[in-house]
Write a protein that holds these residues in place. Structure first.
Motif, PDB file in Angstrom:
ATOM      1  N   GLY A   1      29.073  19.178  11.781  1.00 22.18           N
ATOM      2  CA  GLY A   1      28.539  20.483  12.125  1.00 22.18           C
ATOM      3  C   GLY A   1      29.049  21.591  11.236  1.00 22.18           C
ATOM      4  N   TYR A   2      28.864  22.810  11.726  1.00 20.84           N
ATOM      5  CA  TYR A   2      29.181  24.068  11.040  1.00 20.84           C
ATOM      6  C   TYR A   2      30.646  24.381  11.305  1.00 20.84           C
ATOM      7  CZ  TYR A   2      26.801  28.300   9.169  1.00 20.84           C
ATOM      8  OH  TYR A   2      26.300  29.311   8.386  1.00 20.84           O
ATOM      9  N   LEU A   3      31.426  24.514  10.233  1.00 16.70           N
ATOM     10  CA  LEU A   3      32.875  24.599  10.389  1.00 16.70           C
ATOM     11  C   LEU A   3      33.437  25.763   9.588  1.00 16.70           C
ATOM     12  CD1 LEU A   3      33.551  20.796   9.909  1.00 16.70           C
ATOM     13  CD2 LEU A   3      33.642  22.031  12.088  1.00 16.70           C
TER      14      LEU A   3
ATOM     15  N   PRO B   1      31.062  29.995   6.133  1.00 16.43           N
ATOM     16  CA  PRO B   1      30.871  28.739   6.868  1.00 16.43           C
ATOM     17  C   PRO B   1      30.638  27.558   5.931  1.00 16.43           C
ATOM     18  CG  PRO B   1      29.547  30.512   7.811  1.00 16.43           C
ATOM     19  CD  PRO B   1      30.063  31.008   6.493  1.00 16.43           C
ATOM     20  N   LEU B   2      31.122  26.399   6.374  1.00 19.66           N
ATOM     21  CA  LEU B   2      30.989  25.149   5.641  1.00 19.66           C
ATOM     22  C   LEU B   2      30.342  24.113   6.551  1.00 19.66           C
ATOM     23  CD1 LEU B   2      34.635  24.975   4.206  1.00 19.66           C
ATOM     24  CD2 LEU B   2      32.637  26.016   3.108  1.00 19.66           C
ATOM     25  N   TRP B   3      29.797  23.072   5.950  1.00 20.16           N
ATOM     26  CA  TRP B   3      29.297  21.932   6.708  1.00 20.16           C
ATOM     27  C   TRP B   3      30.187  20.727   6.443  1.00 20.16           C
ATOM     28  CZ3 TRP B   3      25.345  22.276  10.162  1.00 20.16           C
ATOM     29  CH2 TRP B   3      24.509  23.377  10.081  1.00 20.16           C
TER      30      TRP B   3
ATOM     31  N   ARG C   1      27.085  17.259  16.105  1.00 20.15           N
ATOM     32  CA  ARG C   1      26.515  15.931  16.329  1.00 20.15           C
ATOM     33  C   ARG C   1      27.604  14.874  16.294  1.00 20.15           C
ATOM     34  NH1 ARG C   1      20.777  15.835  15.890  1.00 20.15           N
ATOM     35  NH2 ARG C   1      21.131  13.715  16.643  1.00 20.15           N
ATOM     36  N   SER C   2      27.679  14.098  17.366  1.00 25.21           N
ATOM     37  CA  SER C   2      28.615  12.978  17.397  1.00 25.21           C
ATOM     38  C   SER C   2      28.101  11.870  16.495  1.00 25.21           C
ATOM     39  CB  SER C   2      28.756  12.457  18.832  1.00 25.21           C
ATOM     40  OG  SER C   2      29.517  11.277  18.863  1.00 25.21           O
ATOM     41  N   VAL C   3      28.985  11.286  15.696  1.00 25.42           N
ATOM     42  CA  VAL C   3      28.522  10.260  14.755  1.00 25.42           C
ATOM     43  C   VAL C   3      27.984   9.040  15.487  1.00 25.42           C
ATOM     44  CG1 VAL C   3      30.117  11.055  12.958  1.00 25.42           C
ATOM     45  CG2 VAL C   3      30.814   9.198  14.490  1.00 25.42           C
ATOM     46  N   THR C   4      28.413   8.833  16.735  1.00 25.83           N
ATOM     47  CA  THR C   4      27.949   7.653  17.475  1.00 25.83           C
ATOM     48  C   THR C   4      26.574   7.858  18.084  1.00 25.83           C
ATOM     49  OG1 THR C   4      29.112   8.438  19.449  1.00 25.83           O
ATOM     50  CG2 THR C   4      30.297   6.904  17.999  1.00 25.83           C
ATOM     51  N   GLY C   5      26.088   9.102  18.108  1.00 28.25           N
ATOM     52  CA  GLY C   5      24.777   9.366  18.685  1.00 28.25           C
ATOM     53  C   GLY C   5      23.820  10.009  17.707  1.00 28.25           C
TER      54      GLY C   5
ATOM     55  N   ASP D   1      26.111  15.649  25.678  1.00 27.94           N
ATOM     56  CA  ASP D   1      25.422  14.384  25.939  1.00 27.94           C
ATOM     57  C   ASP D   1      25.816  13.387  24.862  1.00 27.94           C
ATOM     58  OD1 ASP D   1      23.886  14.976  23.662  1.00 27.94           O
ATOM     59  OD2 ASP D   1      22.161  15.665  24.822  1.00 27.94           O
ATOM     60  N   SER D   2      25.097  12.292  24.776  1.00 28.22           N
ATOM     61  CA  SER D   2      25.477  11.225  23.847  1.00 28.22           C
ATOM     62  C   SER D   2      25.315  11.642  22.391  1.00 28.22           C
ATOM     63  CB  SER D   2      24.643   9.972  24.112  1.00 28.22           C
ATOM     64  OG  SER D   2      23.263  10.245  23.920  1.00 28.22           O
ATOM     65  N   THR D   3      24.527  12.689  22.127  1.00 33.35           N
ATOM     66  CA  THR D   3      24.327  13.118  20.745  1.00 33.35           C
ATOM     67  C   THR D   3      25.368  14.128  20.284  1.00 33.35           C
ATOM     68  OG1 THR D   3      22.855  14.988  21.286  1.00 33.35           O
ATOM     69  CG2 THR D   3      21.840  12.804  21.051  1.00 33.35           C
ATOM     70  N   GLY D   4      26.145  14.691  21.217  1.00 29.77           N
ATOM     71  CA  GLY D   4      27.152  15.674  20.847  1.00 29.77           C
ATOM     72  C   GLY D   4      27.176  16.827  21.823  1.00 29.77           C
ATOM     73  N   PHE D   5      27.314  18.041  21.299  1.00 32.89           N
ATOM     74  CA  PHE D   5      27.391  19.216  22.169  1.00 32.89           C
ATOM     75  C   PHE D   5      27.051  20.456  21.372  1.00 32.89           C
ATOM     76  CE2 PHE D   5      31.650  18.503  20.404  1.00 32.89           C
ATOM     77  CZ  PHE D   5      31.975  19.755  19.887  1.00 32.89           C
ATOM     78  N   ARG D   6      26.937  21.578  22.089  1.00 30.71           N
ATOM     79  CA  ARG D   6      26.768  22.885  21.460  1.00 30.71           C
ATOM     80  C   ARG D   6      27.969  23.747  21.796  1.00 30.71           C
ATOM     81  NH1 ARG D   6      22.065  24.076  19.173  1.00 30.71           N
ATOM     82  NH2 ARG D   6      20.406  22.534  19.402  1.00 30.71           N
TER      83      ARG D   6
END
Length: 355
Positions: free
Chosen positions: A99-101, A76-78, A137-141, A115-120
């Protein structure tokens, strides 16, 4: 026809690698497709591979759906990815997430708790894996995001999260009533980020490093004392906590011999030289455990706010300690993996690859 790629390493020989042509599957309802854009490679990623079986890191991105046999693992990478297709409301095409990619061109996710912060990612095979690794994590949140600091986030954020939680656990326990905190692999990003958080808050901070890294480690300014590994006799007999990020058996033995009963805690934090250290240590630090405690203490928003504040303090100086070495494409990802695996990346250099 293959329209993507996957980089994998042999589980029993991390220096044996493959770059495979793979196909991006069609989405079903409830899924989104991420294009992996920009990632980093540090000793942390090697740790994931070394502990791939025991800590289940291989399970995050299994190779079999990509046509790879069970002997291959995806370390895994970030980094950052872009949503290129989505069937989920609130996860929009063009959205940029951190995130984890996988070390691959694409990743299919099943966004949940959007939500505004991103998702799981609620993909079934990730459901019982540690939840912090499933957040995007969404960069806008994201209170910690700045566009001009993306490489710092790529290289430091996952390490800094560990460092932040480690420092918090030590402080949360009253520094174990110790007079000094000793960190091995003091030139590593995780170690000096933890030292940055702990410096000036109580006990003296001692960094142990190799002779070639002494000057760099001293230049950071977050250690009160920097010693080489063969100079542990200079530690004195103060009550001490050992935060072991190297996993080197000889260092642990030397510290125990020098400090005896004055070594009040011996905590394995990770490893940078590919020697698992958990069995020999007195205890093991795992960041998600302290994170869960603090979410109960502070709530999710409270933890996010404290992390963002700490990150901003650190990022303000960390850029002076880092030279980014940027690569491009899967072949450079392979090159960077082998350099980091072999320990050929100087502590001041951070490997980033644009894919």
């Amino acid at each position: 026809m293959p329209d993507s790629w996957t980089f994998a390493v042999a589980r029993d020989d991390l220096g044996r690698t493959t770059l495979a042509e793979t196909s991006t599957p069609a989405l079903v309802d409830g899924e989104a497709l991420l294009r992996v854009d920009r990632v980093g490679l540090t000793a942390n990623n090697v740790t994931y591979a070394v502990l791939g079986e025991s800590m289940r890191y291989w399970q995050f991105f299994p190779g079999e759906p990509r046509g790879l046999g069970p002997e291959w693992g995806l370390p895994p990478l970030w980094g950052f990815a872009e949503v290129v297709e989505s069937t989920v409301a609130g996860v929009d095409k063009g959205q940029r997430v951190y995130g984890y990619l996988p070390p691959a061109g694409h990743l299919v996710v099943r966004p949940d708790r959007v939500d505004s912060t991103g998702f799981r990612d609620a993909t079934e095979h990730r459901a019982d894996l540690p939840s912090p690794y499933n957040a995007y994590r969404s960069v806008t949140g994201d209170a910690a995001y700045r566009a001009d600091q993306e490489d710092l986030l790529i290289l430091f954020r996952p390490l800094f999260f560990t460092s932040f939680m480690l420092a918090d656990q030590v402080a949360d326990n009253g520094f174990y009533r110790a007079d000094q905190l000793i960190l091995s692999s003091a030139s590593s990003k995780t170690a000096y980020a933890a030292a940055f958080e702990l410096h000036g808050r109580g006990p003296g901070i001692v960094g142990l490093t190799s002779p070639g890294n002494v000057a760099f480690t001293e230049s950071l300014g977050c250690y009160d004392t920097v010693l080489t590994y063969d100079a542990v006799e200079d530690l004195g007999t103060k009550s001490s906590v050992y935060l072991d990020l190297s996993g080197a058996p000889d260092t642990r033995a030397a510290l125990r011999a020098r400090l005896g009963d004055h070594l009040v805690r011996d905590i394995a934090v990770g490893l940078t030289n590919r020697i698992p250290n958990a069995d020999a240590a007195g205890e093991v630090f795992f960041a998600p455990v302290q994170m869960r405690k603090r979410r109960q203490d502070w709530g999710r928003d409270g933890l996010d706010e404290r992390f963002a504040e700490a990150w901003k303090r650190f990022a303000a100086v960390a850029g002076q300690w880092l030279d980014v070495r940027a690569g491009a494409g899967p072949e450079d990802l392979r090159r960077a993996w082998l350099e980091v695996l072999d320990g050929r990346t100087p502590p001041r250099v951070g490997q980033v690859v644009q894919l």
